[in-house]
Design an enzyme around this catalytic site. Structure first.
Site, short mmCIF file in Angstrom:
data_model
loop_
_atom_site.label_atom_id
_atom_site.label_comp_id
_atom_site.label_asym_id
_atom_site.label_seq_id
_atom_site.Cartn_x
_atom_site.Cartn_y
_atom_site.Cartn_z
N LYS A 183 -7.89 27.48 27.46
CA LYS A 183 -6.71 26.64 27.61
C LYS A 183 -7.10 25.43 28.43
O LYS A 183 -7.60 25.56 29.55
CB LYS A 183 -5.59 27.41 28.31
CG LYS A 183 -4.42 26.52 28.79
CD LYS A 183 -3.30 27.33 29.45
CE LYS A 183 -2.24 26.42 30.09
NZ LYS A 183 -1.16 27.16 30.76
N ASP A 234 -0.07 19.97 33.74
CA ASP A 234 1.11 20.68 33.23
C ASP A 234 2.31 20.36 34.11
O ASP A 234 2.52 20.97 35.16
CB ASP A 234 0.83 22.19 33.22
CG ASP A 234 2.01 22.98 32.68
OD1 ASP A 234 2.94 22.36 32.09
OD2 ASP A 234 2.01 24.22 32.83
N LYS A 289 8.78 21.28 35.93
CA LYS A 289 8.53 22.14 37.09
C LYS A 289 9.11 21.52 38.35
O LYS A 289 9.21 20.29 38.44
CB LYS A 289 7.02 22.30 37.29
CG LYS A 289 6.31 23.18 36.28
CD LYS A 289 4.83 23.27 36.59
CE LYS A 289 4.08 24.12 35.58
NZ LYS A 289 4.47 25.53 35.57
N ASP A 328 -4.80 23.40 35.42
CA ASP A 328 -4.32 24.19 34.29
C ASP A 328 -5.29 24.13 33.09
O ASP A 328 -4.97 24.59 32.01
CB ASP A 328 -2.92 23.71 33.88
CG ASP A 328 -2.08 24.82 33.26
OD1 ASP A 328 -2.42 26.00 33.45
OD2 ASP A 328 -1.08 24.48 32.58
N ASP A 335 7.63 24.60 29.21
CA ASP A 335 6.62 24.94 30.22
C ASP A 335 5.77 26.15 29.80
O ASP A 335 4.78 26.47 30.43
CB ASP A 335 7.32 25.22 31.55
CG ASP A 335 6.37 25.19 32.74
OD1 ASP A 335 5.22 24.74 32.56
OD2 ASP A 335 6.78 25.62 33.84
N GLU A 384 3.58 26.31 27.55
CA GLU A 384 2.83 25.48 26.60
C GLU A 384 1.44 26.01 26.29
O GLU A 384 0.89 25.75 25.23
CB GLU A 384 2.73 24.04 27.15
CG GLU A 384 1.60 23.79 28.15
CD GLU A 384 1.71 24.58 29.44
OE1 GLU A 384 2.82 25.01 29.78
OE2 GLU A 384 0.68 24.78 30.10
N ARG A 422 0.28 28.95 25.59
CA ARG A 422 0.21 29.84 24.43
C ARG A 422 0.31 29.06 23.12
O ARG A 422 -0.24 29.48 22.11
CB ARG A 422 1.31 30.93 24.54
CG ARG A 422 2.72 30.40 24.50
CD ARG A 422 3.73 31.40 25.03
NE ARG A 422 3.70 31.49 26.49
CZ ARG A 422 4.43 32.33 27.22
NH1 ARG A 422 5.24 33.19 26.62
NH2 ARG A 422 4.35 32.33 28.54
#
Ligand code: BES
Ligand code: MN
Ligand code: ZN
Length: 498
Positions: free
Chosen positions: A264, A269, A276, A287, A346, A348, A350
């Site tokens: 990933k 993010d 967030k 991230d 959020d 994201e 996956r």
């Protein structure tokens, strides 16, 4: 990178009181101040001074303890440091930790010598692990600090005295690339998000071609043509274009199926429209720790010319909330053809992995796929920073990962999966939704990923707790730990190389 020389024990002179030696001499001492034969001999002239200092300093040779002796009588060195060690140490991590703690003692003193003679003689591989530990301990990310503080200086050179310098040098030839791979991963995680956005990340991955890694970069147009609507949906709210990088190391037989690692790579993010809160949002530059690990791993494998075919694939995006951003309620179509209802922008990671997993499985038919992702805050709630979460459809692969984790100290803990959890990501409007509700958040994220894996043996490592904000250790003082590089290097080395 710390420069390490290996010299024979005999090259380190005892240096009597008449001939002063500046710098530090470091030696290992176990329980009862027991040292290796060579160390005993070297330090014999200072024996009574050492015994007295040990008594006064209550130093008994325990692991984690050390004793600093200034101007020890009978020895020419300005400073002697005894580092506690246990003869029970056997795992690579144990030796790396010894090397790391020894380096920490030496650091700041300029040229230093570690007298690497253990009470229970270590072999060349174990000694090379100690050198690895020293190199990892020496890593610092201070390129953006224009005023360097004196107390933060670290030695850039270390001499390790060992019994068989040639054998250790050879062993470090294999391990030295690992030190580079781990520190490369750390740097990628530590870099600020204005510097390291998807295109720049892809550029850094391309540098692996110098080591013989084939690197392909897929841009937005190509990914659109491939139908990667899940990945592209995440990046659509950012002015930075998304990228998919495929790295290939072909060190195995031509007919041999590759093993595949997927990361990933969310370069930042914000959460997107489901934005967030401000507190600690800056941490979300990390991230992309999964992608960083894959790049660091490919570096390590190529540097030591691993006898295996390996694919590394990373999905690089930035999750931002502009006018073009995707919304909760949107339905996107993944490359697999399955549709996804976005509940929370959020969740994201996956979405990115869904398309990369499918692509790798489809194109390379790998022996197995392992993905790494800072996927859920819930894994921190469950496991803290001690273990990464392991989710898998394959018991053998899980057992191997567990074993490699114990050896390297990058430990994994397997969590359950199953039909009841899978159902939690069913959607009213699409084939699935991208969140499974409040319960079992890390598991439902894994269930979501599994919908993009067919029969291929697969493991998902949730590294939200281990990939960033790492507690300091003997071998790491950096925010980005480079977690997973040593684990997966060990996995390949122990199980997938001929
Ligand atoms: N990148 C985060 C997960 C994360 C949290 C990593 C803390 C490192 C430290 C991920 O994209 C995320 O936001 N996950 C959400 C999922 C939720 C919306 C279903 C989470 O964990 O809250
Ligand atoms: Mn997120
Ligand atoms: Zn994320």
């Amino acid at each position: 990178m710390l420069k390490i020389d290996f010299t024979p024990f005999s090259a380190v002179k005892a240096a009597g009181p008449g001939e002063r030696k500046s710098g530090v001499l470091i030696a290992f001492a176990g329980e009862g101040l027991k040292m290796g034969a060579a160390a005993e001999k070297l330090l014999a002239p200072a024996k009574s001074a050492i015994d007295r200092a040990a008594r006064a300093g209550k130093f008994k040779g325990a692991v984690g303890s050390s004793l600093d002796i200034l101007a020890p009588q009978g020895l020419g060195w300005d400073r002697l440091v005894l580092v506690g060690c246990s003869p029970k140490e056997k795992k690579p991590l144990d030796f790396a930790s010894l090397g790391g703690s020894a380096f920490a003692r030496a650091s700041g003193e300029g040229a230093s010598v570690v007298f690497f003679d253990l009470p229970e003689a270590a072999n060349a591989d174990q000694t090379a692990q100690a050198a690895l530990g020293a190199a990892l301990r020496a890593y610092k990310f201070d390129k953006y600090q224009t005023k360097k503080k004196d107390e933060n200086k670290t030695a850039s050179q270390l001499t390790m005295a060992v019994s068989e310098p040639a054998a250790v040098k050879k062993a470090y030839g294999v391990v030295g690339g690992l030190a580079e791979g781990v520190t490369l991963a750390r740097t990628l995680v530590n870099e600020p998000p204005n510097v390291l956005y998807p295109e720049e990340f892809a550029k850094r991955a391309q540098e692996l071609s110098k080591l013989g890694v084939e690197v392909e970069v897929l841009d937005k147009k190509t990914m659109t043509r491939l139908g990667m609507g899940a990945l592209l949906g995440v990046g659509q709210g950012s002015v930075r274009e998304s990228r998919l990088v495929v790295m290939r190391w072909n060190g195995g037989a031509k007919t041999e199926k590759p093993v595949a690692f997927i990361g990933k790579g969310v370069c930042f993010d914000t959460g997107g429209i489901s934005i967030k809160p401000a507190a600690s949002m800056e941490d979300m530059k990390g991230d992309m720790a999964g992608a960083a690990c894959v790049v660091g791993l490919m570096h390590s494998l190529a540097a030591r010319k691993a006898k295996a075919n390996v694919v590394g694939a990373i999905g690089l995006v930035e999750n931002m909330p502009d006018g073009g951003a995707q919304r909760p309620g949107d339905i996107v179509k993944s490359m697999s053809g399955q549709t996804i209802e976005i509940i929370n922008t959020d969740a994201e990671g996956r979405l990115v992995l869904a398309d990369v997993l499918w692509y790798v499985q489809d194109r390379f038919k790998p022996k197995f796929m392992i993905d790494l992702a800072t996927l859920t805050g819930a894994i921190l709630v469950a496991l803290g920073q001690e273990y990464a979460g392991l989710f898998s459809n394959d018991d053998d692969l899980s057992a191997r990962l567990k074993q490699a984790g114990e050896e390297t100290g990058e430990k994994v803990w397997r969590l359950p999966m199953g039909a009841v959890y899978d159902k939690m990501v069913d959607s009213k409007f699409a084939d699935m939704k991208n969140t499974g509700g409040r319960h079992a958040g890390s598991i439902t994220a894994a269930q979501f990923l599994q919908r993009f894996v067919n029969e291929t043996p697969w493991a998902h490592l949730d590294i939200a707790g281990t990939g960033m904000g790492s507690p300091a250790s003997d071998i790491n003082q950096s925010w980005g730990s480079g977690w997973g590089v040593r684990l997966l290097d060990r996995l390949v080395r122990d199980f997938y190389e001929k």
